[in-house]
Design a protein around this motif. Sequence first.
Motif, short mmCIF file in Angstrom:
data_model
loop_
_atom_site.label_atom_id
_atom_site.label_comp_id
_atom_site.label_asym_id
_atom_site.label_seq_id
_atom_site.Cartn_x
_atom_site.Cartn_y
_atom_site.Cartn_z
N GLY A 76 0.83 -1.21 0.00
CA GLY A 76 0.00 0.00 0.00
C GLY A 76 0.86 1.25 0.00
O GLY A 76 0.61 2.19 -0.78
N ASN A 77 1.90 1.25 0.85
CA ASN A 77 2.80 2.41 0.92
C ASN A 77 3.48 2.67 -0.41
O ASN A 77 3.58 3.82 -0.85
CB ASN A 77 3.87 2.20 2.00
N SER A 78 3.94 1.58 -1.06
CA SER A 78 4.66 1.81 -2.32
C SER A 78 3.70 2.26 -3.43
O SER A 78 4.06 3.11 -4.25
CB SER A 78 5.50 0.61 -2.71
N TYR A 79 2.48 1.71 -3.47
CA TYR A 79 1.50 2.20 -4.47
C TYR A 79 1.18 3.68 -4.21
O TYR A 79 1.06 4.47 -5.14
CB TYR A 79 0.19 1.39 -4.39
N ARG A 80 1.05 4.01 -2.93
CA ARG A 80 0.70 5.39 -2.58
C ARG A 80 1.83 6.35 -2.98
O ARG A 80 1.59 7.45 -3.50
CB ARG A 80 0.43 5.48 -1.07
N ASP A 81 3.08 5.92 -2.75
CA ASP A 81 4.23 6.75 -3.15
C ASP A 81 4.25 6.98 -4.65
O ASP A 81 4.73 8.01 -5.13
CB ASP A 81 5.55 6.07 -2.73
N ASN A 82 3.71 6.00 -5.41
CA ASN A 82 3.66 6.14 -6.88
C ASN A 82 2.35 6.73 -7.37
O ASN A 82 2.04 6.67 -8.56
CB ASN A 82 3.88 4.77 -7.53
N ASP A 83 1.57 7.28 -6.42
CA ASP A 83 0.26 7.91 -6.75
C ASP A 83 -0.73 6.96 -7.41
O ASP A 83 -1.61 7.40 -8.16
CB ASP A 83 0.47 9.14 -7.66
N ASP A 84 -0.58 5.67 -7.16
CA ASP A 84 -1.57 4.71 -7.67
C ASP A 84 -2.59 4.47 -6.55
O ASP A 84 -2.50 3.50 -5.79
CB ASP A 84 -0.89 3.40 -8.09
N ILE A 85 -3.55 5.38 -6.47
CA ILE A 85 -4.50 5.38 -5.33
C ILE A 85 -5.39 4.14 -5.34
O ILE A 85 -5.66 3.54 -4.30
CB ILE A 85 -5.36 6.67 -5.34
N GLU A 125 -4.38 -0.81 17.35
CA GLU A 125 -3.58 0.36 16.94
C GLU A 125 -3.27 0.29 15.44
O GLU A 125 -3.39 1.29 14.72
CB GLU A 125 -2.28 0.36 17.76
N SER A 126 -2.91 -0.92 14.96
CA SER A 126 -2.54 -1.08 13.54
C SER A 126 -3.75 -0.88 12.62
O SER A 126 -3.66 -0.17 11.63
CB SER A 126 -1.94 -2.46 13.29
N TYR A 127 -4.89 -1.52 12.95
CA TYR A 127 -6.01 -1.38 12.00
C TYR A 127 -6.59 0.02 12.03
O TYR A 127 -7.09 0.51 11.01
CB TYR A 127 -7.05 -2.51 12.14
N LYS A 128 -6.50 0.70 13.16
CA LYS A 128 -6.98 2.09 13.20
C LYS A 128 -6.05 3.00 12.40
O LYS A 128 -6.50 3.94 11.73
CB LYS A 128 -7.11 2.59 14.64
N ARG A 129 -4.75 2.70 12.43
CA ARG A 129 -3.79 3.46 11.63
C ARG A 129 -4.10 3.31 10.14
O ARG A 129 -4.14 4.28 9.39
CB ARG A 129 -2.36 2.96 11.92
N ILE A 130 -4.37 2.06 9.73
CA ILE A 130 -4.70 1.80 8.32
C ILE A 130 -6.05 2.45 7.97
O ILE A 130 -6.21 3.00 6.87
CB ILE A 130 -4.74 0.28 8.03
N ALA A 131 -7.00 2.39 8.89
CA ALA A 131 -8.32 3.00 8.65
C ALA A 131 -8.15 4.50 8.38
O ALA A 131 -8.80 5.06 7.48
CB ALA A 131 -9.24 2.77 9.84
N GLU A 132 -7.27 5.16 9.13
CA GLU A 132 -7.05 6.61 8.93
C GLU A 132 -6.48 6.89 7.53
O GLU A 132 -6.87 7.85 6.87
CB GLU A 132 -6.10 7.15 10.01
N ILE A 133 -5.55 6.02 7.10
CA ILE A 133 -4.99 6.18 5.74
C ILE A 133 -6.11 6.02 4.70
O ILE A 133 -6.22 6.80 3.75
CB ILE A 133 -3.86 5.15 5.48
N ILE A 148 -9.31 6.48 5.06
CA ILE A 148 -10.23 7.63 5.12
C ILE A 148 -9.67 8.76 4.24
O ILE A 148 -10.40 9.37 3.45
CB ILE A 148 -10.44 8.10 6.58
N THR A 149 -8.36 9.01 4.38
CA THR A 149 -7.72 10.05 3.56
C THR A 149 -7.83 9.72 2.07
O THR A 149 -8.21 10.57 1.25
CB THR A 149 -6.21 10.18 3.93
N LEU A 150 -7.52 8.47 1.72
CA LEU A 150 -7.53 8.06 0.30
C LEU A 150 -8.93 8.08 -0.29
O LEU A 150 -9.13 8.57 -1.41
CB LEU A 150 -6.90 6.68 0.13
N TYR A 151 -9.91 7.55 0.45
CA TYR A 151 -11.30 7.58 -0.05
C TYR A 151 -11.82 9.01 -0.15
O TYR A 151 -12.61 9.33 -1.04
CB TYR A 151 -12.22 6.72 0.82
N GLY A 152 -11.34 9.88 0.75
CA GLY A 152 -11.70 11.31 0.66
C GLY A 152 -11.20 11.91 -0.65
O GLY A 152 -11.92 12.63 -1.34
N GLN A 153 -9.95 11.56 -1.00
CA GLN A 153 -9.37 12.03 -2.27
C GLN A 153 -10.19 11.52 -3.46
O GLN A 153 -10.49 12.27 -4.38
CB GLN A 153 -7.94 11.49 -2.43
N VAL A 154 -10.51 10.22 -3.41
CA VAL A 154 -11.28 9.62 -4.51
C VAL A 154 -12.63 10.32 -4.66
O VAL A 154 -13.05 10.68 -5.77
CB VAL A 154 -11.48 8.10 -4.28
#
Length: 393
Positions: free
Chosen positions: A134-143, A164-172, A174-180
């Motif tokens: 996910g991190n590498s796709y995000r770095d390459n702007d492949d949302i 803690e981990s799943y809430k961290r991913i959930a926050e990411i 939320i940001t990505l779906y907001g962009q979409v």
Amino acid sequence: MAANMGLEGPEELEQLAFKRINEGKLKEGLKFVLRAAKGYEEEGKKEDAARLYKYLGYILLERTKLIEKSRPSLLKSAYLYIDLIEKEITRPGVNLDTLDEYCSNVLEVFLTLNDERNLMKYAEEFAAIYEDLGNSYRDNDDITMAIRAYESAYRYYKIIDSIESYKRIAEILITLYGQVAEEKLEKGDLKGAAEAFYRLASFIRSIFGYDIHFIEMMDTAAKNFEKASKLAYSNGDLDRTTSCLVKAQYAYLLARNFNRAKLIGINTVRMLYQIVSSHRANSNDDMAAEKLAEMAEALIGIGKIKEAMETYKSALETRSDMKFRASVRLAILKQFAASKGDEDLLEDIDTIEYYTNKKNYPKALELAEKVLLRKDELKEVANMLHEAEGIYH
């Protein structure tokens, strides 16, 4: 025949194995399955070998009801899939569908063997793999791909209950779906935006629970589905109109705006009657079945269960489809979750929808059925549903 047996490759052995099994010669057939699996393994065809070892393990478990009998074959299968996962993630272009399949096969085996330690160990490893992807796709702007990878990571962190981990991913997410959602709105794709808001809402709920944050976002999704339906209607696309309306109806239900949901549901059912008649008049049975299943969902949403089940039965008589079976169960569960404000049930719905979005209808159906049968208050509805499907108890 037997003398030439050693000359045959694993493909021929596999064909022969299933021929024997279909003839009722199970013991002989399973011997050939094992030989074929070993043959594939020797040739380096790990995927075929893993598939056959898994099949062998499950047949032995089904026949003997003894986990010990099936353990060697199932473990062999799991470790071959783990090798395949390691190979897949080193490829330049990882195929997420293939990776998903390998990972779920590994976890399914450890779950079947009640091997809690390995289940947790590998779920954690897979979560980390998907988070890195996910991190590498995000770095390459492949949302789009980033979202897919993060959603898998989220599921695996859920399995090991790493809050803690799943809430961290959930926050990411939320940001990505907001962009979409923003991008879709800019392009005038109201349905796409509504779907993004709907997914966004579910990740908001995983952080805040079934509260005002979730309700407001679900209401935003509902309004956009409704706007999308009006746009489709103005373009004369009645099929798309009703599809958007049913989604709006359920989003309003989950946002606990029951009056709006009911009003939309009643109008949608009325419209669907005409659309089904029109498709039937044009001998378009496939679309008629699709719209009957949709009508069943709309009827469930307004509490008309008996009518819904008659409509659903009619849809299945026209076209028996696993997708219909999953979507009708989802409708029942959503309607119930909304009426009770049941957050745990929404969690289950979220998982079922994860599989329907991937078009993995067998898995979605299996989970939805389990959840449905778990709820005592839904026993009567479950019985009516099974009757409509021709399953009698």
